[in-house]
Write a protein that holds these residues in place. Structure first.
Motif, PDB file in Angstrom:
ATOM      1  N   PRO A 279       0.674  -1.682   0.030  1.00 48.29           N
ATOM      2  CA  PRO A 279       0.340   0.064  -0.200  1.00 48.29           C
ATOM      3  C   PRO A 279       0.633   1.012  -0.227  1.00 48.29           C
ATOM      4  CG  PRO A 279      -0.141  -1.166   2.119  1.00 48.29           C
ATOM      5  CD  PRO A 279       0.747  -1.902   1.344  1.00 48.29           C
ATOM      6  N   HIS A 280       2.190   1.266   0.671  1.00 47.65           N
ATOM      7  CA  HIS A 280       3.098   1.836   0.604  1.00 47.65           C
ATOM      8  C   HIS A 280       3.800   1.844   0.702  1.00 47.65           C
ATOM      9  CE1 HIS A 280       4.255   5.490   3.701  1.00 47.65           C
ATOM     10  NE2 HIS A 280       4.374   4.193   4.927  1.00 47.65           N
ATOM     11  N   THR A 281       5.034   2.756   0.019  1.00 43.99           N
ATOM     12  CA  THR A 281       6.788   2.400   0.587  1.00 43.99           C
ATOM     13  C   THR A 281       6.994   3.518   1.516  1.00 43.99           C
ATOM     14  OG1 THR A 281       7.456   2.637  -1.506  1.00 43.99           O
ATOM     15  CG2 THR A 281       6.512   0.153  -1.222  1.00 43.99           C
ATOM     16  N   GLY A 282       6.369   4.484   1.729  1.00 39.25           N
ATOM     17  CA  GLY A 282       6.895   6.199   2.327  1.00 39.25           C
ATOM     18  C   GLY A 282       8.306   5.629   3.148  1.00 39.25           C
ATOM     19  N   PRO A 283       8.241   6.446   4.165  1.00 37.00           N
ATOM     20  CA  PRO A 283       9.383   6.419   4.986  1.00 37.00           C
ATOM     21  C   PRO A 283       7.918   5.447   6.449  1.00 37.00           C
ATOM     22  CG  PRO A 283       9.086   8.692   5.242  1.00 37.00           C
ATOM     23  CD  PRO A 283       8.525   8.235   3.675  1.00 37.00           C
ATOM     24  N   HIS A 284       9.372   4.443   7.022  1.00 38.97           N
ATOM     25  CA  HIS A 284       8.863   4.137   8.247  1.00 38.97           C
ATOM     26  C   HIS A 284       7.196   3.146   7.542  1.00 38.97           C
ATOM     27  CE1 HIS A 284      10.821   6.629  11.144  1.00 38.97           C
ATOM     28  NE2 HIS A 284      11.388   6.774  10.292  1.00 38.97           N
ATOM     29  N   TYR A 285       7.718   2.556   6.323  1.00 41.34           N
ATOM     30  CA  TYR A 285       6.171   1.782   6.243  1.00 41.34           C
ATOM     31  C   TYR A 285       6.017   0.527   6.889  1.00 41.34           C
ATOM     32  CZ  TYR A 285       9.242  -1.033   2.886  1.00 41.34           C
ATOM     33  OH  TYR A 285      10.357  -1.739   2.617  1.00 41.34           O
ATOM     34  N   GLY A 308      12.575  -0.921   7.342  1.00 38.95           N
ATOM     35  CA  GLY A 308      12.301  -0.509   6.390  1.00 38.95           C
ATOM     36  C   GLY A 308      11.384   1.166   6.446  1.00 38.95           C
ATOM     37  N   ALA A 309      13.092   1.665   5.383  1.00 37.68           N
ATOM     38  CA  ALA A 309      13.180   3.529   4.940  1.00 37.68           C
ATOM     39  C   ALA A 309      12.977   3.970   6.234  1.00 37.68           C
ATOM     40  CB  ALA A 309      11.553   4.030   4.458  1.00 37.68           C
ATOM     41  N   ILE A 310      13.722   3.242   7.909  1.00 34.92           N
ATOM     42  CA  ILE A 310      13.751   4.363   8.502  1.00 34.92           C
ATOM     43  C   ILE A 310      15.311   4.837   8.549  1.00 34.92           C
ATOM     44  CG2 ILE A 310      14.184   4.613  11.132  1.00 34.92           C
ATOM     45  CD1 ILE A 310      12.958   1.561  10.852  1.00 34.92           C
ATOM     46  N   ARG A 332      18.919  -0.102   3.225  1.00 36.70           N
ATOM     47  CA  ARG A 332      20.106   0.566   1.783  1.00 36.70           C
ATOM     48  C   ARG A 332      20.695   1.887   3.078  1.00 36.70           C
ATOM     49  NH1 ARG A 332      14.134   0.895  -0.955  1.00 36.70           N
ATOM     50  NH2 ARG A 332      13.465   0.222   1.827  1.00 36.70           N
ATOM     51  N   GLN A 333      20.003   2.854   3.337  1.00 37.24           N
ATOM     52  CA  GLN A 333      20.648   3.775   4.128  1.00 37.24           C
ATOM     53  C   GLN A 333      21.936   3.385   4.556  1.00 37.24           C
ATOM     54  OE1 GLN A 333      19.947   6.888   4.049  1.00 37.24           O
ATOM     55  NE2 GLN A 333      21.416   7.574   5.381  1.00 37.24           N
ATOM     56  N   ASN A 334      22.085   2.130   5.178  1.00 37.73           N
ATOM     57  CA  ASN A 334      23.445   1.930   5.399  1.00 37.73           C
ATOM     58  C   ASN A 334      24.596   1.465   4.913  1.00 37.73           C
ATOM     59  OD1 ASN A 334      25.565  -0.224   6.899  1.00 37.73           O
ATOM     60  ND2 ASN A 334      24.061   1.236   8.924  1.00 37.73           N
ATOM     61  N   LEU A 335      24.262   1.322   3.463  1.00 40.40           N
ATOM     62  CA  LEU A 335      24.851   0.949   2.209  1.00 40.40           C
ATOM     63  C   LEU A 335      25.320   2.678   1.502  1.00 40.40           C
ATOM     64  CD1 LEU A 335      23.313  -1.593  -0.491  1.00 40.40           C
ATOM     65  CD2 LEU A 335      25.281  -1.838   1.491  1.00 40.40           C
ATOM     66  N   TYR A 336      24.572   3.261   1.805  1.00 35.49           N
ATOM     67  CA  TYR A 336      24.603   5.391   1.528  1.00 35.49           C
ATOM     68  C   TYR A 336      25.301   5.369   2.262  1.00 35.49           C
ATOM     69  CZ  TYR A 336      24.272   9.526   0.228  1.00 35.49           C
ATOM     70  OH  TYR A 336      24.346  11.379   0.343  1.00 35.49           O
ATOM     71  N   ASP A 337      25.522   5.054   3.533  1.00 33.58           N
ATOM     72  CA  ASP A 337      26.137   5.381   5.351  1.00 33.58           C
ATOM     73  C   ASP A 337      27.186   4.683   5.928  1.00 33.58           C
ATOM     74  OD1 ASP A 337      27.462   7.447   6.599  1.00 33.58           O
ATOM     75  OD2 ASP A 337      25.609   8.611   7.175  1.00 33.58           O
ATOM     76  N   PRO A 338      28.135   3.853   5.156  1.00 36.28           N
ATOM     77  CA  PRO A 338      27.982   2.696   6.924  1.00 36.28           C
ATOM     78  C   PRO A 338      28.301   3.751   8.621  1.00 36.28           C
ATOM     79  CG  PRO A 338      29.137   2.708   4.940  1.00 36.28           C
ATOM     80  CD  PRO A 338      28.781   4.040   4.697  1.00 36.28           C
TER      81      PRO A 338
END
Ligand SMILES: Cc1cc2nc3c(=O)[nH]c(=O)nc-3n(C[C@H](O)[C@H](O)[C@H](O)COP(=O)(O)O)c2cc1C
Length: 362
Positions: A279-285, A308-310, A332-338
């Motif tokens: 239904p939604h994949t936004g922040p904290h989905y 999930g997008a935290i 994903r955020q941790n891949l971007y910024d370890p």
């Protein structure tokens, strides 16, 4: 309520903060033998120097046919344990808690790694193998593979593989074990009505369909030391309507898994069938699912992780502070910024756990 940089006690294991690196397949076993390489060491090691509390390895297959692709990590022998020992030692030396995700890909096995140059998804022939599942119905890839329905005896062998893999993981130096019961892989395939139409004791009603994930959890718990935690990752919902697996089913399963010895449930979602409707994949989905599961666990000592997008420090902190989950996982955020945990600590006004060697940069 605790905050993001409070410790988390699971059994007698202290995790230094509430940020976990979510499991992420690296598809980097170049020998196609499941053995960890220098990539795994650099990848997981840099997450420890980056300040995370819990670092969960990518899905590590408990047997060769349980790999998603030929390049997946494995943990089915002493040799696999030895290949990971330096990594767990490094992670611990830098203050983080190393966990391994014990996995079986079920009918989603034998695919190419995502970066492979191929118009095919599935690997047939020399490099591939016959995936197994609750039924012979293949995953609906563009080129579906013949799939083998596990017999009851073969299911017992799978449970034994999880138990033996947990023993190898202990030899490798892991402090926590996560049973991968999510994302349409074998254990999820069994508990979901989308994929399990069996009529024997491993299918049918809720008790039959959830039998395998519960038996695997008990098998891992039986060999995992009393002072160390066992985690279970679940897909909270199939996102395929009320007649399939729903968050209410997950909330019903949660206290049963706590009884089976789970210390933390890591609440993810979906990936069992391409027809799912998110239904939604936004922040904290997916945080509302973690919260609902946590409410179902109030009479137990079992904690809950949200994923999930935290992606922001105040957002992650709010999830913990508002009691929606005990731990946040990031992929994903941790891949971007370890170094996300170090940056988050600074942003939240907490002393970041910067390694001595890096202090001049902070
Ligand atoms: C590169 C990559 C590999 C992943 N591999 C795994 C895995 O091995 N096991 C697993 O349970 N989830 C895996 N996931 C899912 C993540 O752990 C996580 O649940 C999902 O990405 C949502 O979190 P995020 O929004 O912080 O990325 C993977 C995700 C990514 C991006």
């Amino acid at each position: 309520m605790p905050h993001l940089f409070d410790e988390l006690e699971l059994r007698e294991t202290t995790i230094r903060n509430r940020i976990a690196v979510s499991p992420m397949c690296q598809y980097s076993c170049e020998g196609k033998d499941g053995l960890a390489t220098d990539w795994h060491q650099a990848h997981l090691g840099s997450r420890a120097t980056g300040g995370a509390g819990l670092i969960i390895s990518e899905a590590a297959a408990v047997e060769p046919r349980g790999r998603i692709s030929p390049r997946d990590l494995g943990i089915w022998s002493r040799e696999h344990a030895d290949a990971l020992a330096d990594t767990t030692a490094f992670v611990k030396k830098h203050g983080a808690t190393p966990a391994i995700q014990l996995a079986h890909a079920g009918r989603k096995a034998s695919t190419y790694r995502p970066s492979a140059r191929s118009d095919r998804t599935t690997v047939a022939g020399e490099d591939g193998w016959t995936p197994v599942g609750p039924t012979a119905e293949p995953y609906p890839y563009d080129q579906p593979l013949d799939t083998h329905r596990l017999s009851v005896d073969e299911i017992q062998d799978v449970i034994d593989s999880f138990r033996e893999a947990a023993e190898h993981a202990l030899d490798a130096g892991f402090e926590a074990a996560e049973v991968h019961g999510a994302h349409g892989y074998l254990l999820h395939e069994f508990y979901s009505p989308v994929t399990n139409t069996r009529e024997d004791e491993y299918g049918g009603d809720f008790a039959g369909r959830t039998r395998l994930v519960r038996e695997v959890t008990r098998a891992v718990r039986a060999v995992w030391p009393d002072d160390k935690p066992v985690l279970v990752r679940l897909s909270a919902t199939d996102w395929m309507g009320e007649e399939n697996w729903t968050v209410e089913d997950t909330a019903r399963l949660a206290p049963l898994l706590a009884e089976d010895g789970a210390d933390l449930l890591d609440i993810s979602g979906g990936a069992n069938h391409p027809d799912q409707q998110i239904p939604h994949t936004g922040p904290h989905y997916q945080v509302p699912y973690a919260e609902q599961v946590r409410d179902a666990l109030t009479d137990t000592d079992c904690a809950v992780g949200a994923v999930g997008a935290i992606n922001t420090a105040p957002g992650a902190d709010a999830v913990v502070r508002n009691g929606r989950a005990d731990l946040v996982l990031q992929a994903r955020q941790n891949l971007y910024d370890p170094n996300f945990p170090l940056h988050a600590a600074e942003e939240l006004g907490v002393e970041p756990p910067v390694p001595r060697q890096y202090r001049r940069g902070f």
